[in-house]
Scaffold this active site. Structure first.
Site, PDB file in Angstrom:
ATOM      1  N   LYS A   1      41.739  38.830  39.757  1.00  0.00           N
ATOM      2  CA  LYS A   1      42.988  38.477  39.085  1.00  0.00           C
ATOM      3  C   LYS A   1      44.051  38.336  40.161  1.00  0.00           C
ATOM      4  O   LYS A   1      43.801  38.616  41.328  1.00  0.00           O
ATOM      5  CB  LYS A   1      43.409  39.596  38.136  1.00  0.00           C
ATOM      6  CG  LYS A   1      42.654  39.679  36.841  1.00  0.00           C
ATOM      7  CD  LYS A   1      43.358  40.728  35.991  1.00  0.00           C
ATOM      8  CE  LYS A   1      42.582  41.072  34.760  1.00  0.00           C
ATOM      9  NZ  LYS A   1      43.245  42.176  34.053  1.00  0.00           N
ATOM     10  N   GLY A   2      45.234  37.967  39.757  1.00  0.00           N
ATOM     11  CA  GLY A   2      46.331  37.884  40.708  1.00  0.00           C
ATOM     12  C   GLY A   2      46.754  39.272  41.156  1.00  0.00           C
ATOM     13  O   GLY A   2      46.586  40.250  40.436  1.00  0.00           O
TER      14      GLY A   2
ATOM     15  N   GLU B   1      52.219  39.591  42.570  1.00  0.00           N
ATOM     16  CA  GLU B   1      53.504  39.842  41.929  1.00  0.00           C
ATOM     17  C   GLU B   1      53.565  41.155  41.167  1.00  0.00           C
ATOM     18  O   GLU B   1      54.605  41.800  41.127  1.00  0.00           O
ATOM     19  CB  GLU B   1      53.830  38.690  40.971  1.00  0.00           C
ATOM     20  CG  GLU B   1      54.041  37.379  41.711  1.00  0.00           C
ATOM     21  CD  GLU B   1      54.195  36.204  40.767  1.00  0.00           C
ATOM     22  OE1 GLU B   1      54.261  36.415  39.548  1.00  0.00           O
ATOM     23  OE2 GLU B   1      54.237  35.067  41.258  1.00  0.00           O
TER      24      GLU B   1
END
Lengths: 154, 187
Positions: free
Chosen positions: A79-80, A83
């Site tokens: 996943k990311g 951020e």
């Protein structure tokens, strides 16, 4: 600071950890010092002298917990990670300040803002420091200090 | 235009260098433009960020704040002077000491100025003038720690013992506890 991030599969754990540590440090700056001051549409504190980015001495030890749960739709289960580490820090810091009985509602929570913030009543802060019910310094913000019982449950 | 300036002579990365440049030209620009050593980066250009850190006689300085004339007669070491073989350079690459990389040359030079085996508190004070946006400094600490313990070849004589741009309270080479235990057990 301890931060736990669910990032799917960590393909490059060292890099993932670095992203999380860096995001957390940035989040601390966002929460405490990094104040963009605009005047006539331009940033007036656009130097590192007066826009305070955390240095080594401002950044506490950061403990990272990687929660790996491979994500079916991501590449190789990832996943990311860039951020999200940023997101939790300011709420955590502001909650910590509020638990001291200070009604902090904006960031960055600079010393000036903390000093100017109204004090919370005992019921809200959970510390038993009843402030004789008045709205404290810097009051007049137009909200009731008796309200947060409801907000706390969320 | 530059030719009528008196030559400024200094030792750059071990080599005697003589340059005819304006004496008030920033050392940063002299290194990057006149010497072609672009490893030293310009970050803020006002002495806040530390990206342009170089060593002058073993002492970490911000090259953006040093006029060229002040380098005369000194020994200047830039990141190129470490020749890619310094344990710190390898450790920064291997242990997440660098992410975007613009602070990295300055970080490594500032770390090199700390002398061998700095305690974590010395590292934190010594690198306080080097701002990093990416790593949160944890990777930098790890790298400096590993550069010491892993390779054991630091103390290459780059740092000048007892002198640093950081203020009082800095004791070089004091073998402190290093990173606290809680952090050491991390993988």
């Amino acid at each position: 600071v301890t931060t736990a991030q669910e990032i799917g599969k960590a393909i490059f754990p060292l890099g993932a950890r670095g992203q999380i540590e860096g995001g957390t440090a940035q989040g601390l700056g966002y929460a405490l010092t990094e104040d963009v001051i605009l005047r006539d549409g331009a940033m007036v504190n656009a130097q590192l002298t007066n826009y305070i980015v955390p240095t080594t001495l401002d950044t506490p030890p950061i403990d990272v917990v990687l929660v790996e749960k491979p994500y079916r739709h991501g590449p190789f289960g990832a996943k990311g990670v860039g951020e999200m580490p940023f997101d939790g820090v300011a709420p955590a810091v502001v909650n910590a300040i509020r638990s001291l009985g200070i009604d902090m509602r904006e960031i960055p929570a600079t010393p000036e803002r903390v000093m100017a913030a109204p004090r919370l009543g005992a019921r809200d802060s959970g510390l038993g420091t009843r402030d004789s019910g008045h709205s404290g310094r810097g009051g007049g913000r137009g909200f009731s200090l008796d309200r947060p019982a409801k907000r706390k449950r969320r | 235009m530059t030719t009528h300036h008196r030559p400024i002579v200094f030792v750059l990365n071990g080599k005697r260098t003589s340059l005819r440049v304006h004496p008030l030209k920033r050392l940063l620009d002299v290194l990057r433009e006149d010497c072609g050593l672009t490893g030293t980066k310009e970050g803020c250009g006002e002495g806040e960020c530390g990206a342009c850190t170089v060593l002058i006689d073993g002492r970490a300085v911000n090259a953006c704040l040093v006029p060229a004339a002040q380098a005369a007669g000194t020994k200047v070491v830039t990141i190129e002077g470490l020749k890619g073989r310094h344990p710190l350079q390898r450790a920064f690459a291997e242990h997440g000491g660098a992410q975007c990389g613009i602070c990295t040359p300055g970080m490594i030079m500032a770390a090199a100025a700390l002398g061998p085996r700095p305690a974590l508190s010395e590292v934190r004070t010594g690198l306080a003038g080097n701002i990093c946006r990416c790593t949160g400094y944890e990777g930098v600490y790890r790298a400096i720690k590993r550069a010491d313990s892993g390779l054991g070849t630091r103390g290459s004589g780059l740092g000048r013992q007892g002198q640093n741009r950081t203020p009082s309270g800095w004791s070089p080479g004091a073998s402190g506890p290093g990173l606290p235990k809680a952090r050491r057990r991390r993988t």
